[in-house]
Design a protein around this motif. Structure first.
Motif, short mmCIF file in Angstrom:
data_model
loop_
_atom_site.label_atom_id
_atom_site.label_comp_id
_atom_site.label_asym_id
_atom_site.label_seq_id
_atom_site.Cartn_x
_atom_site.Cartn_y
_atom_site.Cartn_z
N ARG A 524 29.41 -43.81 -10.57
CA ARG A 524 28.06 -43.77 -10.03
C ARG A 524 28.03 -42.28 -9.81
O ARG A 524 26.66 -42.00 -9.32
N ILE A 525 28.56 -41.29 -10.20
CA ILE A 525 28.54 -40.04 -9.74
C ILE A 525 28.32 -39.44 -11.30
O ILE A 525 28.62 -39.67 -12.24
N TYR A 526 27.92 -38.06 -11.00
CA TYR A 526 27.72 -37.17 -12.28
C TYR A 526 28.91 -36.30 -12.27
O TYR A 526 29.27 -35.54 -11.21
N GLN A 527 29.39 -35.93 -13.49
CA GLN A 527 30.78 -35.16 -13.78
C GLN A 527 30.26 -34.20 -14.94
O GLN A 527 29.56 -34.54 -15.77
N PHE A 528 30.77 -32.87 -14.90
CA PHE A 528 30.57 -32.10 -15.75
C PHE A 528 31.65 -31.59 -16.39
O PHE A 528 32.94 -31.36 -15.83
N PRO A 529 31.60 -31.22 -17.89
CA PRO A 529 33.11 -30.98 -18.61
C PRO A 529 33.44 -29.65 -18.03
O PRO A 529 34.57 -29.21 -18.14
N ASN A 530 32.35 -28.73 -17.98
CA ASN A 530 32.70 -27.16 -17.28
C ASN A 530 31.71 -26.83 -16.38
O ASN A 530 30.78 -26.35 -16.56
N PHE A 531 32.18 -26.93 -15.01
CA PHE A 531 31.07 -26.80 -13.88
C PHE A 531 30.91 -25.33 -13.91
O PHE A 531 29.74 -24.83 -13.60
N ARG A 532 31.94 -24.37 -13.85
CA ARG A 532 31.88 -22.97 -13.99
C ARG A 532 30.70 -22.37 -15.10
O ARG A 532 29.97 -21.40 -14.86
N ALA A 533 30.94 -23.19 -16.32
CA ALA A 533 30.20 -22.51 -17.36
C ALA A 533 28.59 -22.88 -17.10
O ALA A 533 27.60 -22.12 -17.38
N MET A 534 28.54 -24.22 -16.18
CA MET A 534 27.07 -24.63 -16.20
C MET A 534 26.71 -23.60 -15.14
O MET A 534 25.39 -23.36 -15.08
N ILE A 535 27.27 -23.00 -13.94
CA ILE A 535 26.75 -22.26 -13.18
C ILE A 535 26.39 -21.23 -13.81
O ILE A 535 25.22 -20.52 -13.28
N THR A 656 25.90 -29.07 -4.86
CA THR A 656 25.42 -27.81 -4.42
C THR A 656 26.11 -26.73 -4.84
O THR A 656 27.71 -26.79 -5.07
N TYR A 657 25.65 -25.76 -5.59
CA TYR A 657 26.25 -24.66 -6.46
C TYR A 657 26.78 -23.58 -5.34
O TYR A 657 25.92 -23.03 -4.30
N PRO A 658 28.17 -23.14 -5.43
CA PRO A 658 28.43 -22.20 -4.56
C PRO A 658 28.04 -20.93 -5.05
O PRO A 658 27.59 -20.56 -6.15
N PRO A 659 27.87 -19.81 -4.14
CA PRO A 659 28.20 -19.99 -2.73
C PRO A 659 27.43 -20.71 -1.81
O PRO A 659 26.01 -20.41 -1.74
N ALA A 660 27.73 -21.35 -0.71
CA ALA A 660 26.90 -22.00 0.18
C ALA A 660 27.76 -22.33 1.44
O ALA A 660 29.13 -22.92 1.39
N SER A 661 27.40 -21.94 2.59
CA SER A 661 28.11 -21.84 3.86
C SER A 661 28.00 -23.49 4.19
O SER A 661 27.14 -24.21 4.07
N VAL A 662 29.05 -23.79 5.05
CA VAL A 662 29.39 -25.27 5.51
C VAL A 662 29.49 -25.15 6.94
O VAL A 662 30.48 -24.39 7.40
N LEU A 663 28.92 -26.00 7.74
CA LEU A 663 29.32 -26.34 8.93
C LEU A 663 29.65 -27.92 9.13
O LEU A 663 28.86 -28.63 8.70
N ALA A 664 30.68 -28.11 10.04
CA ALA A 664 31.20 -29.54 10.17
C ALA A 664 31.14 -29.84 11.59
O ALA A 664 31.74 -29.21 12.31
N PHE A 665 30.41 -31.10 11.83
CA PHE A 665 30.31 -31.52 13.20
C PHE A 665 30.81 -32.76 13.46
O PHE A 665 30.70 -33.72 12.77
#
Length: 797
Positions: A524-535, A656-665
C-alpha cells in the motif's frame, strides 16, 4: 721521503678521511644520473589544485573581489527589505509569545502599535485575530500574531511561519515553567536560520512601579544571565513605555532578514481572511486570502492545512490593491490561475496493489481470505483456538478417512505422511511465535476485558493501571539486565516456537533479502529505487525552474480556493496557515526518524506504543518500532526506548524530505501530552532491515577440556538437530558449535575454542525481521474533538 716511481705503490686514504655529503656536491645532475635514479618512471601529472595555486592574483584584485561580494550581499538584503516588511510589500510576520503567567499580550501589542504618533499610520485587526500595522514614518508594515497560550499546536504553526518571534517576560515573576517548556519546543522545532527573535523584559505592571530602579536593574541582569545559559546571543530589551516600543520598532525595521537555508523551499500562506462558500454543508470550498511566501505556487499543486488535511486547489486569484473614492485600499482581481486536469496531482496517498507483484506473492493470507475459508467449512475446535489454527485442525470425518488411508500406505508413504504431519503441526502451533511478536497487543486485550466489566469498574481501573505500570517497569529492568534472553518452552518444540527465526554467521556481513516475506501493508506504500537521487532531482528542479505564466508569483496577494474542505468551527483568534506540497509528499511510505530522549523525561517507552509526531509542518499519530542507530544494512530491534538514548523510530507516515525536525509526544488518557523525544527525519526507506534478536541460554553439565555437555537449552533431540548449524557463544567470550545429541532429555555435546568454565553460560542468538504496523492516524480538528469527548466520558465514568 721522495715519492716512489713504482706504479704498484698507490696512495690510499685512511679511515679518518673526510667524506663530503652527497647533497653538497652541487645542484646540477647529468642526464645519465637522472635516468639512472628514475629508472624509467614517468613524472606524475600535477593536480588541479596545484594548477590553481599557480594563478595567484594580486592583492588589489582580491580586495576588489571582496568589495563586489559585499555589495552583492547588501543588494540582496536591500531587495529582501523592500519586499518583506516594506510599506508597499509583504508585511513582516511577528509572533508575540508570553513566557510569564502575568503578561497581557494584547496590551503589549497595543503599546507597540501606538508608540509612534503618526496620523498616516493604520492599525487593522483581521478576522483571524492578527493585527496589521502600517507605519509610513518607518516605511514598514508588520503583522502581529498573538496565538492562544493553551493551544500549543497553533503556537508552533505561528512560530514556523514567522519572520520574527518576540518573547515577553515579566520582570516581577520571571520565566514560568510553561514558558521555559515552550521556548525549548520552539527552539528545537521551529527555528530555521531565517527567524530572528529578541527577548523582551516586560515591567509594565502595577507592582513594578513601587520597586526601586536598582532592583529593576538587578532583576533585569538576573534574567539575562539565566537566558544566556541557553542562548548565547540573547539581549534583553526593556518595554516599559512608548520610547522603548519605538526602539523595538526601529530594531524590527533595521534587522537583517536571513534567507531560509533549508534544502527545499515550499510555498506557504498566512490567511489574513478565510471563509467557506457554503458553511452549512459538511464539505465546502475554503477561501484563504493572504500574501504568498516562500516560492511560487501552481494551481496543479496540493496544499496542506494544519488540522484539516491535504486538498486540491480549485483556482488561484491574484490581486492588486487600488484605492477607492474614500482612499481605502481594496484588492482587485488581476489574474486567475486554473488547474489543468491532466497535470493536477492526485490526492491518493496509497499505492495501487498489483496481485502479480513479486513482493506481494510472499505475504501471508489476508483477513478476507481467512473469513471466506471460515464460512466454507465449520469445525469443532477447542476453546480459545484462533481462525488460523482451526483451518489446520482435522474434523472427525477427516480424521477417520485419514486413518483408513494410512492403513493402506506402505512404509515410504508413512514416512512422507509423518513429514507432512510435522509441517501441519508446526503451522498449527504458530500462535506461540505470534505471542512473542505481539505481547503488547495481548496485554491491551486483557485490559479491555477488565474495562468492559461494569461491576466495580472504578475500583478495578486504578488497580489494573497500577499493575500494568508495575509490570512494564519490571519487564524493562529485566530486559536491561538480561537483554533479549527468553526461556525455551517445555510444552512446545523449540523448532516450532522459533520457526520464523534464523541464525546469522555474522550480524554485520551476512546478507538479508530485503524483499523476503513482506507484509501486505507494504503493497500500500510508495517505494523509490533511489531516494537520495530523487531528492537531488527535486532540488535541481527547484533551483533551475523559473516562474511561468501558470504559477502565482511569490510575494503577491492571492486568494486560494481550496475545494472539498470539511466545514469546521475555529476557535476565536485561531491563525490559519496553508503550505504547498512537493511531489509525492502526499503519499505514504515508511519513515525512519532519529530520536533523542529529552533530558527531563524518564518515561519508559515500549516499542509499538502510540505517539504523536510533529514532522516538519505536519502532525500525525503512529506506533513506531525502535532500532539502533548504526551503520550497515541490518539494525537491531530495541524493545524499550529508555532515557538518554538515541534510537531510530520506524513507522508509516507521509513522505517528508529531509531535513525536517521532529517532536514526539506521549498522550495520556485525559488528553494531556508530554514531550518525550526530539530528532529529525533520517530517510524514507521501506528496505531498512530491523532484526529482532532472541537469546536462548544453556548451562554446562560436564566439562572435559574444550568439549562440554550442555543442558537446559533444549528438551528433545529433534530440536538439537534442528539448531545444530547455528554457532554458540558464551558469556565469557568462547565460541563453539553443537556436535551431537545425548539421550532424550535435551542434553547435547558441544565443542568450543577454549577450555570452558563451570560458571559460564552458553547462548544461541536467533534473529527475525519485524515490520511496523499500519497505525497511521492523521490528526484533524474533528478527530481531536471526538477524542476529547471520549476522554471526558471516560473520566466521568
Amino acid at each position: 721521503m721522495t715519492p716512489s716511481s713504482d706504479n704498484n705503490n698507490v696512495h690510499r686514504p685512511g679511515a679518518l678521511k673526510q667524506q663530503n655529503k652527497k647533497f653538497k656536491t652541487g645542484r646540477h645532475r647529468s642526464q645519465h644520473e637522472i635516468k639512472r635514479s628514475t629508472k624509467g618512471r614517468v613524472a606524475e601529472n600535477k593536480h588541479a589544485r596545484s594548477l590553481k595555486r599557480l594563478n595567484i592574483t594580486s592583492k588589489q584584485d582580491r580586495v576588489n573581489a571582496a568589495i563586489q561580494l559585499r555589495k552583492q550581499k547588501l543588494q540582496a538584503n536591500k531587495q529582501a527589505r523592500q519586499t518583506i516588511g516594506a510599506i508597499d510589500g509583504v508585511p513582516q510576520i511577528i509572533t508575540v509569545i508570553p513566557l510569564s503567567s502575568d503578561v497581557n499580550v494584547f496590551s503589549i501589542v497595543e503599546l507597540i502599535t501606538s508608540s509612534i504618533n503618526d496620523q498616516k499610520s493604520s492599525d487593522q485587526a483581521t478576522d483571524c485575530g492578527a493585527r496589521i500595522y502600517t507605519c509610513p514614518k518607518l516605511r514598514s508594515k508588520f503583522c502581529f500574531l498573538t496565538p492562544t497560550v493553551t493551544n500549543l499546536e497553533n503556537i508552533l504553526d505561528c512560530a514556523k511561519m514567522s519572520d520574527t518571534i518576540i518573547y515577553i517576560i515579566s520582570s516581577s515573576t520571571g520565566l514560568s515553567i510553561e514558558g521555559d517548556y515552550l521556548i525549548d519546543l520552539i527552539n528545537i522545532h521551529c527555528l530555521p536560520q531565517s527567524i530572528i527573535y529578541s527577548v523582551i523584559s516586560s515591567s509594565n505592571d502595577d507592582n513594578m512601579s513601587t520597586i526601586s530602579s536598582t532592583s529593576k536593574v538587578s532583576s533585569f541582569k538576573n534574567l539575562e544571565k539565566f537566558l544566556e545559559k541557553k542562548f548565547s546571543d540573547v539581549k534583553l530589551t526593556p518595554l516599559d513605555n512608548q520610547q522603548d516600543a519605538q526602539r523595538l520598532l526601529n530594531k524590527l525595521t533595521q534587522q537583517k532578514l536571513i534567507k531560509i537555508s533549508k534544502k527545499f523551499q515550499r510555498p506557504y500562506l498566512f490567511a489574513q481572511t478565510f471563509s467557506y462558500e457554503n458553511p452549512k454543508s459538511s464539505k465546502s470550498t475554503l477561501k484563504l486570502s493572504g500574501y504568498l511566501r516562500g516560492t511560487h505556487l501552481s494551481p496543479n499543486d496540493l496544499v496542506y492545512i494544519p488540522n484539516l488535511g491535504t486538498f486540491q486547489l480549485e483556482k488561484i486569484e491574484e490581486h492588486r490593491f487600488q484605492r477607492d473614492s474614500d482612499g481605502i485600499l481594496k484588492p482587485i482581481v488581476e489574474k486567475n490561475y486554473l488547474p489543468d486536469k491532466d497535470l493536477q496531482r492526485s490526492l491518493s496517498f496509497e499505492a495501487e496493489q498489483d496481485p502479480m507483484n513479486y513482493d506481494e506473492e510472499q505475504t501471508w493470507p489476508t483477513k478476507e481470505e481467512i473469513d471466506k475459508a471460515k464460512h466454507q467449512l465449520k469445525k469443532r475446535v477447542p476453546k480459545g483456538t484462533s481462525q488460523y489454527q482451526a483451518a489446520w485442525i482435522l474434523s472427525d470425518d477427516e480424521d477417520d478417512n485419514s486413518e483408513k488411508q494410512q492403513n493402506d500406505l506402505n512404509d515410504n508413504e508413512h514416512d512422507m505422511m509423518d513429514d507432512y504431519a510435522d509441517d501441519l503441526h508446526s503451522i498449527q502451533l504458530d500462535q506461540a511465535d505470534k505471542q512473542d511478536e505481539d505481547e503488547e497487543e495481548e496485554e491491551e486485550e486483557e485490559m479491555e476485558e477488565v474495562e468492559m466489566n461494569p461491576n466495580n469498574y472504578d475500583e478495578k481501573y486504578d488497580l489494573e493501571e497500577d499493575k500494568q505500570t508495575l509490570k512494564q517497569i519490571k519487564d524493562a529492568k529485566l530486559d536491561e539486565q538480561f537483554p533479549d534472553e527468553i526461556d525455551t518452552p517445555m510444552d512446545v518444540p523449540a523448532r516450532v516456537r522459533f520457526q520464523k527465526y534464523r541464525g546469522l554467521k555474522s550480524f554485520r556481513t551476512t546478507k538479508w533479502d530485503v524483499k523476503e516475506n513482506l507484509p501486505s501493508d507494504y503493497g500500500r506504500i510508495y517505494q523509490f529505487p533511489n531516494f537520495r537521487a530523487m531528492i537531488k532531482q527535486i532540488q535541481n528542479e527547484q533551483d533551475n525552474n523559473q516562474i511561468t505564466q501558470d504559477h502565482a508569483p511569490v510575494h503577491s496577494y492571492v486568494t486560494l480556493y481550496v475545494k472539498d474542505v470539511p466545514v469546521t468551527r475555529f476557535e476565536p483568534g485561531y491563525h490559519l496557515f496553508s503550505t504547498g506540497l512537493l511531489p509525492y509528499e502526499q503519499c505514504l511510505s515508511v519513515l525512519n526518524i532519529v530520536l533523542n530522549r529529552t533530558n527531563d523525561s524518564e518515561i519508559i517507552l515500549k516499542s509499538k506504543e502510540r505517539l504523536i509526531f510533529h514532522v516538519g509542518f505536519r502532525r500525525f499519530a503512529s506506533s513506531p518500532i525502535y532500532s539502533q542507530h548504526t551503520n550497515g544494512d541490518k539494525h537491531k530491534f530495541e524493545r524499550y526506548f529508555r532515557a538518554h538514548q538515541t534510537l531510530v523510530a520506524t513507522c508509516f507516515g507521509p513522505i517528508t524530505y529531509p531535513p525536517a525536525s521532529v517532536l514526539a509526544f506521549k498522550e495520556y488518557p485525559d488528553g494531556r501530552q508530554e514531550l518525550v523525544a526530539t530528532g529529525s527525519v533520517l530517510s524514507v526507506n521501506p528496505d531498512r532491515v530491523t532484526l529482532k534478536r532472541i537469546v536462548i541460554s544453556g548451562h554446562p553439565f560436564k566439562i572435559h577440556k574444550r568439549s562440554a555437555v550442555i543442558r537446559y537449552m533444549f528438551f528433545n533431540p529433534d530440536d538439537i538437530n534442528w539448531f545444530k548449524p547455528i554457532e554458540l557463544r558464551t558469556r565469557w567470550g568462547r565460541r563453539g558449535h553443537i556436535k551431537e545429541s545425548l539421550g532424550t532429555h535435551g542434553h547435547m555435546k558441544c565443542q568450543f575454542d577454549g577450555i570452558l568454565k563451570s560458571q559460564d553460560t552458553i547462548f544461541m542468538n536467533l534473529y527475525k525481521r519485524i515490520y511496523p504496523k499500519w497505525t497511521y492516524e492523521p490528526l484533524s480538528i474533528q478527530q481531536q474533538q471526538k477524542e476529547k469527548e471520549t476522554n471526558e466520558e471516560h473520566i466521568m465514568q
